[in-house]
Write an enzyme that holds these catalytic residues in place. Sequence first.
Site, PDB file in Angstrom:
ATOM      1  N   SER A  49       0.857  -1.191   0.000  1.00 59.73           N
ATOM      2  CA  SER A  49       0.000   0.000   0.000  1.00 59.73           C
ATOM      3  C   SER A  49       0.892   1.240   0.000  1.00 59.73           C
ATOM      4  CB  SER A  49      -0.876   0.002   1.249  1.00 59.73           C
ATOM      5  OG  SER A  49      -0.050   0.174   2.392  1.00 59.73           O
ATOM      6  N   ASP A  84      -0.993  -1.598  -4.034  1.00 57.16           N
ATOM      7  CA  ASP A  84      -2.353  -1.786  -3.515  1.00 57.16           C
ATOM      8  C   ASP A  84      -2.993  -0.410  -3.304  1.00 57.16           C
ATOM      9  OD1 ASP A  84      -4.513  -3.199  -2.503  1.00 57.16           O
ATOM     10  OD2 ASP A  84      -3.671  -3.339  -0.466  1.00 57.16           O
ATOM     11  N   HIS A  85      -4.160  -0.212  -3.867  1.00 54.55           N
ATOM     12  CA  HIS A  85      -4.902   1.045  -3.718  1.00 54.55           C
ATOM     13  C   HIS A  85      -4.093   2.295  -4.087  1.00 54.55           C
ATOM     14  CE1 HIS A  85      -8.510  -0.715  -1.966  1.00 54.55           C
ATOM     15  NE2 HIS A  85      -7.713  -1.530  -1.300  1.00 54.55           N
ATOM     16  N   ASP A 106      -7.193   2.906  -7.570  1.00 51.79           N
ATOM     17  CA  ASP A 106      -8.456   2.945  -6.840  1.00 51.79           C
ATOM     18  C   ASP A 106      -9.033   4.350  -6.955  1.00 51.79           C
ATOM     19  OD1 ASP A 106     -10.574   3.008  -5.162  1.00 51.79           O
ATOM     20  OD2 ASP A 106      -9.510   2.298  -3.384  1.00 51.79           O
ATOM     21  N   HIS A 179     -12.518  -3.859   4.400  1.00 49.52           N
ATOM     22  CA  HIS A 179     -11.154  -4.043   4.886  1.00 49.52           C
ATOM     23  C   HIS A 179     -11.153  -4.109   6.409  1.00 49.52           C
ATOM     24  CE1 HIS A 179     -10.277  -1.937   0.942  1.00 49.52           C
ATOM     25  NE2 HIS A 179      -9.598  -3.064   0.833  1.00 49.52           N
ATOM     26  N   ASN A 229      -7.375 -10.662  -1.562  1.00 49.18           N
ATOM     27  CA  ASN A 229      -6.423  -9.812  -0.853  1.00 49.18           C
ATOM     28  C   ASN A 229      -6.541 -10.022   0.653  1.00 49.18           C
ATOM     29  OD1 ASN A 229      -6.245  -8.735  -3.415  1.00 49.18           O
ATOM     30  ND2 ASN A 229      -6.383  -6.602  -2.747  1.00 49.18           N
TER      31      ASN A 229
HETATM   32  P1  13P Z   1      -7.986  -7.028   4.815  1.00 42.64           P
HETATM   33  O1  13P Z   1      -7.086  -6.175   5.635  1.00 42.64           O
HETATM   34  O2  13P Z   1      -9.396  -6.971   5.275  1.00 42.64           O
HETATM   35  O3  13P Z   1      -7.486  -8.413   4.663  1.00 42.64           O
HETATM   36  O4  13P Z   1      -8.023  -6.382   3.353  1.00 42.64           O
HETATM   37  C1  13P Z   1      -6.870  -6.406   2.598  1.00 42.64           C
HETATM   38  C2  13P Z   1      -7.073  -5.758   1.278  1.00 42.64           C
HETATM   39  O5  13P Z   1      -8.138  -5.825   0.696  1.00 42.64           O
HETATM   40  C3  13P Z   1      -5.927  -5.071   0.686  1.00 42.64           C
HETATM   41  O6  13P Z   1      -6.251  -4.450  -0.506  1.00 42.64           O
END
Ligand code: 13P
Length: 281
Positions: A49, A84-85, A106, A179, A229
């Site tokens: 991230s 990620d994102h 995202d 999440h 994920n």
């Molecule tokens: P969690 O922290 O709920 O496992 O989600 C992780 C996620 O979706 C990262 O993009």
Amino acid sequence: MLVNSKKMLLDARNNYQVIYHFNINNLEWAKIILEKCNSMHTPVILGASLGAIKYMGGFRVVTGLVKNLIEDLGISIPVCLHLDHGDSFESCKKAIDAGFTSVMIDASKLDFENNIKETKKVVDYAHKSNVTVEAELGHVGGIEDNVISNILVANYDECVRFINETGVDSFTPAIGTVHGIYKGEVNIQYDLIKKLRDNTNVPLVMHGGSGLSHDILRKAIKSGISKINVNSDIQYVWMEAVKKFILENPTVYDPRKIIYSGRDAMEKFIEDKINILHDNK
Ligand code: 13P
């Protein structure tokens, strides 16, 4: 071998299997996940991230870390390094330029048309460097959303239009997961997953894979989810193990021993997740 996510996700999609995306936070996370997945001959996506990238020192630190771990540890499974994102074209560009092999844009906070525009811009740039792109429609909330409501769920017709117009390589429709650690009842939209699986050709991604039972995960995979994920669950099992270690070993001060005391718990968690793939047929 550092690769983009194209082949691994299409293979998973075609066989109703799944590739795990495990988030990395530091050297230890990357090393433990790589070694465990390698020992189980299971391709993996390492998700970083923006927060984790900042924590580790920057985009190039992360690519250097992952590339060199793969080489020095002799990791032979396909590994994808994924942003990620990513919150904008600029953050995705930074990741691509630094050597990430996959990015998520995202732009789900934007309205539908602008989400398409921003995503398409990232796709055009990423594909020139053979980098794959994931994007999100609807809204995968955080724990603050807690109550799972249909407002979060993506609309089927918009999903199809989004996939066709953006050219994304994988797609995250908001399907009712959030999440973080769940507090409310989860209500996953399996019908939406199935309909998208049957009528489009992109691999579908489930965010918020923590806190879900193996039965739920199996059902999601059978319905057509090709990437799951997981972040919070691994952090949690690590924290519990480290807490126990510190309480039982109050005089240990070597950070390597303390941080690594969570390793077995992390490995066991990853092993359990991977094992559900083998009885999902
Ligand atoms: P969690 O922290 O709920 O496992 O989600 C992780 C996620 O979706 C990262 O993009």
